[in-house]
Motif scaffolding. Sequence first.
Motif, PDB file in Angstrom:
ATOM      1  N   LEU A 171      -5.967  10.973 -13.155  1.00 34.36           N
ATOM      2  CA  LEU A 171      -5.383  11.144 -11.827  1.00 34.36           C
ATOM      3  C   LEU A 171      -4.641  12.459 -11.741  1.00 34.36           C
ATOM      4  CD1 LEU A 171      -4.120   7.504 -11.389  1.00 34.36           C
ATOM      5  CD2 LEU A 171      -5.906   8.603 -10.040  1.00 34.36           C
ATOM      6  N   LEU A 202      -7.080   4.058  -0.103  1.00 34.68           N
ATOM      7  CA  LEU A 202      -5.952   3.191   0.242  1.00 34.68           C
ATOM      8  C   LEU A 202      -5.900   2.939   1.757  1.00 34.68           C
ATOM      9  CD1 LEU A 202      -3.137   4.494  -2.142  1.00 34.68           C
ATOM     10  CD2 LEU A 202      -4.331   2.292  -2.218  1.00 34.68           C
ATOM     11  N   GLN A 225       3.143   6.058  -5.572  1.00 36.30           N
ATOM     12  CA  GLN A 225       2.865   6.263  -6.995  1.00 36.30           C
ATOM     13  C   GLN A 225       1.682   7.211  -7.185  1.00 36.30           C
ATOM     14  OE1 GLN A 225       4.327   5.731  -9.685  1.00 36.30           O
ATOM     15  NE2 GLN A 225       2.918   5.360 -11.380  1.00 36.30           N
ATOM     16  N   LEU A 226       0.680   7.080  -6.305  1.00 36.63           N
ATOM     17  CA  LEU A 226      -0.480   7.980  -6.380  1.00 36.63           C
ATOM     18  C   LEU A 226      -0.021   9.421  -6.175  1.00 36.63           C
ATOM     19  CD1 LEU A 226      -3.605   7.888  -6.664  1.00 36.63           C
ATOM     20  CD2 LEU A 226      -3.722   7.996  -4.182  1.00 36.63           C
ATOM     21  N   PHE A 227       0.837   9.629  -5.222  1.00 35.61           N
ATOM     22  CA  PHE A 227       1.361  10.971  -4.959  1.00 35.61           C
ATOM     23  C   PHE A 227       2.131  11.495  -6.170  1.00 35.61           C
ATOM     24  CE2 PHE A 227       4.616  13.893  -3.433  1.00 35.61           C
ATOM     25  CZ  PHE A 227       3.861  14.780  -2.670  1.00 35.61           C
ATOM     26  N   LEU A 267      -2.661   2.828 -11.665  1.00 32.85           N
ATOM     27  CA  LEU A 267      -1.557   3.775 -11.483  1.00 32.85           C
ATOM     28  C   LEU A 267      -0.431   3.548 -12.478  1.00 32.85           C
ATOM     29  CD1 LEU A 267      -1.255   3.843  -7.572  1.00 32.85           C
ATOM     30  CD2 LEU A 267      -2.458   5.437  -9.054  1.00 32.85           C
ATOM     31  N   PHE A 269      -5.988  13.450  -4.659  1.00 32.77           N
ATOM     32  CA  PHE A 269      -5.067  12.631  -3.884  1.00 32.77           C
ATOM     33  C   PHE A 269      -5.677  12.313  -2.524  1.00 32.77           C
ATOM     34  CE2 PHE A 269      -1.415  12.396  -0.918  1.00 32.77           C
ATOM     35  CZ  PHE A 269      -0.809  11.275  -1.450  1.00 32.77           C
ATOM     36  N   LEU A 272       0.817  -1.205   0.000  1.00 37.88           N
ATOM     37  CA  LEU A 272       0.000   0.000   0.000  1.00 37.88           C
ATOM     38  C   LEU A 272       0.862   1.272   0.000  1.00 37.88           C
ATOM     39  CD1 LEU A 272      -2.888  -1.290   2.231  1.00 37.88           C
ATOM     40  CD2 LEU A 272      -2.992  -0.677  -0.165  1.00 37.88           C
ATOM     41  N   ILE A 309      -6.043   8.532  -1.355  1.00 40.11           N
ATOM     42  CA  ILE A 309      -5.371   8.078  -0.138  1.00 40.11           C
ATOM     43  C   ILE A 309      -6.388   7.535   0.872  1.00 40.11           C
ATOM     44  CG2 ILE A 309      -4.385   9.089   1.971  1.00 40.11           C
ATOM     45  CD1 ILE A 309      -2.268   8.116   0.099  1.00 40.11           C
ATOM     46  N   LEU A 366       1.788  10.693  -9.316  1.00 38.66           N
ATOM     47  CA  LEU A 366       0.907  11.041 -10.439  1.00 38.66           C
ATOM     48  C   LEU A 366       0.092  12.292 -10.142  1.00 38.66           C
ATOM     49  CD1 LEU A 366      -0.476   7.548 -11.548  1.00 38.66           C
ATOM     50  CD2 LEU A 366       1.296   8.917 -12.634  1.00 38.66           C
ATOM     51  N   GLN A 367      -0.428  12.373  -8.917  1.00 36.21           N
ATOM     52  CA  GLN A 367      -1.391  13.433  -8.646  1.00 36.21           C
ATOM     53  C   GLN A 367      -0.754  14.737  -8.204  1.00 36.21           C
ATOM     54  OE1 GLN A 367      -4.751  11.241  -6.402  1.00 36.21           O
ATOM     55  NE2 GLN A 367      -5.557  12.277  -8.205  1.00 36.21           N
ATOM     56  N   VAL A 368       0.457  14.664  -7.696  1.00 39.78           N
ATOM     57  CA  VAL A 368       1.080  15.884  -7.203  1.00 39.78           C
ATOM     58  C   VAL A 368       2.323  16.226  -8.016  1.00 39.78           C
ATOM     59  CG1 VAL A 368       2.052  17.033  -5.197  1.00 39.78           C
ATOM     60  CG2 VAL A 368       0.153  15.440  -4.917  1.00 39.78           C
ATOM     61  N   LEU A 372       1.841   1.855  -3.566  1.00 37.62           N
ATOM     62  CA  LEU A 372       0.702   2.421  -4.288  1.00 37.62           C
ATOM     63  C   LEU A 372       0.496   3.900  -3.920  1.00 37.62           C
ATOM     64  CD1 LEU A 372      -1.878  -0.525  -4.102  1.00 37.62           C
ATOM     65  CD2 LEU A 372      -0.408   0.112  -6.023  1.00 37.62           C
ATOM     66  N   SER A 373       0.610   4.207  -2.623  1.00 37.11           N
ATOM     67  CA  SER A 373       0.423   5.594  -2.188  1.00 37.11           C
ATOM     68  C   SER A 373       1.493   6.498  -2.790  1.00 37.11           C
ATOM     69  CB  SER A 373       0.514   5.699  -0.658  1.00 37.11           C
ATOM     70  OG  SER A 373      -0.416   4.839  -0.076  1.00 37.11           O
TER      71      SER A 373
END
Lengths: 614, 418
Positions: free
Chosen positions: B283, B329, A23-25, B374, B322, A17, B326, A27-29, A20-21
């Motif tokens: 995203l 998640l 990678q999410l950061f 992602l 985000f 997780l 999050i 992409l989004q930031v 994943l977090s």
Amino acid sequence: MTRTRFLLFCSAVVFVLSVLSFQLFRLQVTERQGLSEIARGNALRDIRVLPARGLVYDRNGTLMVQNMPTYTISLASRYFDRTRIPLLAEHLGVPESVVSLRLEEAQEHNPYRLYPSFTNVSFEQYSRILEDSYWLPGVGWEIKHRRHYSTNVRASHALGYIGEVNREELNAIDQQSDSSLYRQGDFLGRTGVERGYEPWLRGIPGVARRWVNVYGLEIMSYAQGQGDQPPRGNYDLHLTLDYRVQELAESLFVNKRGAVVALDPNDGGIIALVSKPDYPLEMFNEGIQSDAWQVLVNHDEQPLYNRATMNLMPPGSTWKPFMALLALSEGLLGDEGEEATIFCPGYHPFGQGRFFRCLDVHGHKNVVQALQNSCNTFFFELAHRMDLDVFKTYANRFGFGVEAPTDLREQTAGFIPDSAYFNRTGRYWGKGSIMNLGVGQGDMGVTPFQLARYAAALANGGTLHAPHMVSHLVEPETNERIKLPAISDPSHLGIDTAYVNLVRRGMRLVMEAGTGRASQIPGIPSAGKTGTAQAPGNFTDHSVFIMFAPFDHPRIALAVQCENTGGGSLCAAPIASLLAEIYLKREIPPSWQTDIRMQRALSATSESLISTAE
Amino acid sequence: MRQWYRNLDFATLLIWVMLCACGLIAIYSATHGEAQEFLLNTVQNSFQRQILWLVISTVALAIILSMPMRLLIRMVPWIYLVTIGLLVLALLIGREVGGARSWIYLGPVGFQSAELAKVGVLLMAALVLASRRKENSIMNAAMIAAGVLALPVLLIVLQNDLGTALVFVGLTPVLALCSGIPLRIVGLLILFPIAGYLAILSWQAALGFTVLVGIIAWYGTRSRVWMAAGVVASAMTFGIATFALQYVLQPHQVARIASFSNPEADEYRTNVGFHLVQSKAALGSGGWFGLGFRQGTQTQGRYIPEQSTDFVFSVIGEEWGFVGGILILLLFAALILRLLWLARAIDHPIGNLVVAGVAGIFLIHVCVNIGMVLGLLPVIGIPLPFLSYGGSALLTNTALLGIALACYMRRAEFALYW
């Protein structure tokens, strides 16, 4: 489960997780900028919004040209539910097989994009489909605006037609100005008012910033429409044209070729402008088909040709008022001036009575009487006395042989000879060659447009206005009224008012006791001059007439030219008289004078050019 | 009778409710709006259908929670048999949807046999692993459990639903970890997917990984045999994956697998890479706080295919940013860790294995699905539990959760008959 394994499992969960977090950061930031640009590039479209083309009104506010919506139904075959074929067929009123066929066409074109499958469907069909749009996925619609002519006037040459902008024009526009002004598929005015006032009628396209979906359809506005620019700069035209006069003129021109130009002598506003034969402007609405275009271009009677402003022919006896004014101003009549008489034995002695014939034996006539009776001998003699170059100077001052300042785009200057012309033609020439010019025959050509302007100048005492179609513009949203600056300052004939009044008196007598007797307007004194122009070859003469009315404070001046219909009093005079009457009285009351004029105007027929040639 | 719910874990139930609610919001947003008319009728109704399935799932949850543990355990072999039967039936009379022949229709209602199979297979494998006798080696039980897993995997592969088959394969190391199989074997099992993944990414990474495995194996076991096993296993995986990519798979399959690391490349972006480019763009445009409910341009413009099912996470990412992503998640982390904590609280191995297995299944789904959205993993079509639209998946996952909760709630009952 041991503690170790439990912790191992938990750390695996946390690890996965966390990755994943992270990678999410990212992409989004971190990568937000670039990625959101992809999203904007997908979905943000600047859609060009064309202003509605300006409407056209006549001088009394009657709507002549408007925009009518036409409806197109499009299909995207991939999203269309084939079980709905019967429903769509029913709404469109076509067999199901037609819908299937169109669906296959759309499929071949691009199954994911809307393809215009049914054009020109009626409003009822369109609204039924709109109501059922929930049941008709993959069915789209488009509304286009087309010119609609709402009176039964054609006014083909006055209003002009529109046509699709072509490649060369697009290139030219691109180099000059903003490229968003015109795009492939746009229409622009090609002739007449549509062309002359194109920038005002069209306006400047606006921009609507919209989010579109993956199929290219608008889904919402961008930032609540803040980025939008509304279309602007489109104006409605108010013409000087009077549709009733135009309508009557067109209906009187059955079986005839020719032209009418009617002007307001006080400002040069064009009240009617007719060129016959003409064509329905609707032909050009969707972009003209090439076979229809070929018919128009190759037709024997040349319907596209604007006879009113381009057709050159000798003016015939309508030229005599000009000759009278020239003679009076130049003192050609000798010391006695207006009282001087010339003897008419039925011919002019210069040609031993063979070449310069008069219609009658008039005896001693002064200038007013000569105009009243249209005495050829008198005007042969004036031409005999005049200098050819002075003649040309005067003619140009009267607007002949030069182009007039006007908002009409198509005109010809006409032709007035001078000594240089005759020298150039290389033959021997003498008085005999130019005497014909005194009665408006021979080597000269004028247009109906020029004759009308000349009649208007005689009507108002000697001022030449710039003839124009448009009186003012109105902004449709704000009703702001815009008066365009005058095309040019009026010019003056430079003739003594006393002489002009003398000639006007002669022209009034033409109507009251001369060749125009039968074409008087009941109750309204008028002035006119008939003319008969010889047609080349063995064809019937052209009928020409100029007129203005009412005599004291003229409000309309006209020139009418009927090709190959005979003498001026036979066809052109009654038409001009009826047009002046409907303009001044707003209707034509029944009377015996009306019957006579109607009968003459309608029975006159242009001799066919083909049948005589055969 | 004591209040039966005293031992029910309400924290887990709360997380379940929150996840389902987030899913419904995202599905509503993805299927309503101006471009709705362009969706298929069945997709347009997704929101309503999902609510209906949620009701059905809640009923199933209640039934499972009310069953005595004894009855549940007794039913396991029968459930497994029915599962295998359904999988075979789907192969025979199933309907093909999206390339996979796993749908069985009872009148208008269809369900995905491979999804439902997760329940029976997990229970049966746990039963086998937990019921070995003391004197027998764990490896014997492990072999039988492997067979229990292999049969449905084979049938699902035949159905051409590779994504779901992968979940069962992924379950192997999870069950191995929780059932007392030696850690070195568990390590070996985990090694294969990692080596395969690295083989797709780059050969340098795969080579480095092989060396790393050798070093760790040596220091972990001090045994040359295990070190060799690790190195050979990863090298073999690397070799086989490379070979398969080069010679066995069709070009479009290779493109699909290989495109995930650079979907923007010209040869991919309009076809196999389209999903990922659009998903990432969604995203990215969401940013920190998102564009707002029903304001996402990618979502409302339907740029992301399958956005109410497999790519539902990109809808959340775009419209809720985000922060929203999050939150999802964290909810999953809480759910899985809570389930593991519950598993540890159960003394009996069968309950232990079942609850940990449920946690493992959820972990695999989250990892593979969100990893795919992602752009970390190739596009593999498996849903995100409780969030993606899909009746069979929702029912299955809720049932799995129910079984886990039942095991914890009735943990005292295990001892009664064992």
